[in-house]
Scaffold this active site. Structure first.
Site, PDB file in Angstrom:
ATOM      1  N   GLU A  25      -2.144  -7.716  -8.779  1.00  7.72           N
ATOM      2  CA  GLU A  25      -1.431  -6.484  -9.138  1.00  7.72           C
ATOM      3  C   GLU A  25      -1.016  -6.535 -10.601  1.00  7.72           C
ATOM      4  OE1 GLU A  25       1.873  -5.189  -6.789  1.00  7.72           O
ATOM      5  OE2 GLU A  25       0.772  -5.361  -4.908  1.00  7.72           O
ATOM      6  N   HIS A  71       2.024   0.659 -11.009  1.00 10.78           N
ATOM      7  CA  HIS A  71       1.491  -0.631 -10.585  1.00 10.78           C
ATOM      8  C   HIS A  71       0.294  -0.409  -9.681  1.00 10.78           C
ATOM      9  CE1 HIS A  71       3.993   0.007  -6.961  1.00 10.78           C
ATOM     10  NE2 HIS A  71       3.242  -0.917  -6.372  1.00 10.78           N
ATOM     11  N   HIS A  73      -2.233  -1.491  -6.299  1.00  7.57           N
ATOM     12  CA  HIS A  73      -2.329  -2.045  -4.953  1.00  7.57           C
ATOM     13  C   HIS A  73      -3.788  -2.429  -4.731  1.00  7.57           C
ATOM     14  CE1 HIS A  73       1.487  -0.291  -2.802  1.00  7.57           C
ATOM     15  NE2 HIS A  73       1.786  -1.140  -3.776  1.00  7.57           N
ATOM     16  N   ASP A  84       8.318  -2.113  -3.109  1.00  9.43           N
ATOM     17  CA  ASP A  84       8.116  -1.082  -4.133  1.00  9.43           C
ATOM     18  C   ASP A  84       9.336  -0.192  -4.248  1.00  9.43           C
ATOM     19  OD1 ASP A  84       5.508  -1.973  -4.600  1.00  9.43           O
ATOM     20  OD2 ASP A  84       4.615  -0.472  -3.271  1.00  9.43           O
TER      21      ASP A  84
END
Length: 125
Positions: A25, A71, A73, A84
């Site tokens: 990530e 971000h 996944h 999150d």
């Protein structure tokens, strides 16, 4: 803050960042210019892992005006996890998740509470 959308170039950058960091990530903070998300900052000390990314909050500069985060996944699940949501609550009101395989439709935007936001992609001039 009234967010009108995200620039097409910035969205492309986030999708490329997801591809380049895969299978790990990445995490970054976002800011706007005239209500359009155009800036992506990776904070020093940010660590990307296979199941999460962590940001050193003490390294975030003051008064930059971050409006949220982005971000990836790598699993392809484009919905916020409990971790999150905890991260979102500390980093603003607009949060983008990009997911594998990182195509033009493999992203979503969320409020800090995890509800979905429709975010317009604004062409760059």
């Amino acid at each position: 803050m009234n967010i009108r959308g995200i620039s097409a170039d910035t969205l492309s950058l986030l999708l490329i960042m997801g591809q380049e960091s895969h299978p790990r990530e990445f995490a970054a903070l976002l800011s706007t210019e005239e209500g359009v998300i155009r800036n992506v900052d990776i904070i020093p000390g940010t660590i990307g892992g296979s199941a999460s990314a962590s940001v050193l909050f003490e390294m975030i500069p003051l008064n930059v005006g971050y409006i949220g985060s982005a971000h990836s996944h790598p699993s392809g699940a484009i919905r916020p996890s409990e971790a999150d949501l905890a991260f979102f609550s500390r980093t603003g009101s607009c949060h983008i998740i990009v997911g594998h395989p990182y195509g033009q439709d493999d992203w979503r935007c969320f409020h800090a509470d995890g509800t979905s936001i429709e975010l317009e992609v604004i062409p760059d001039e």
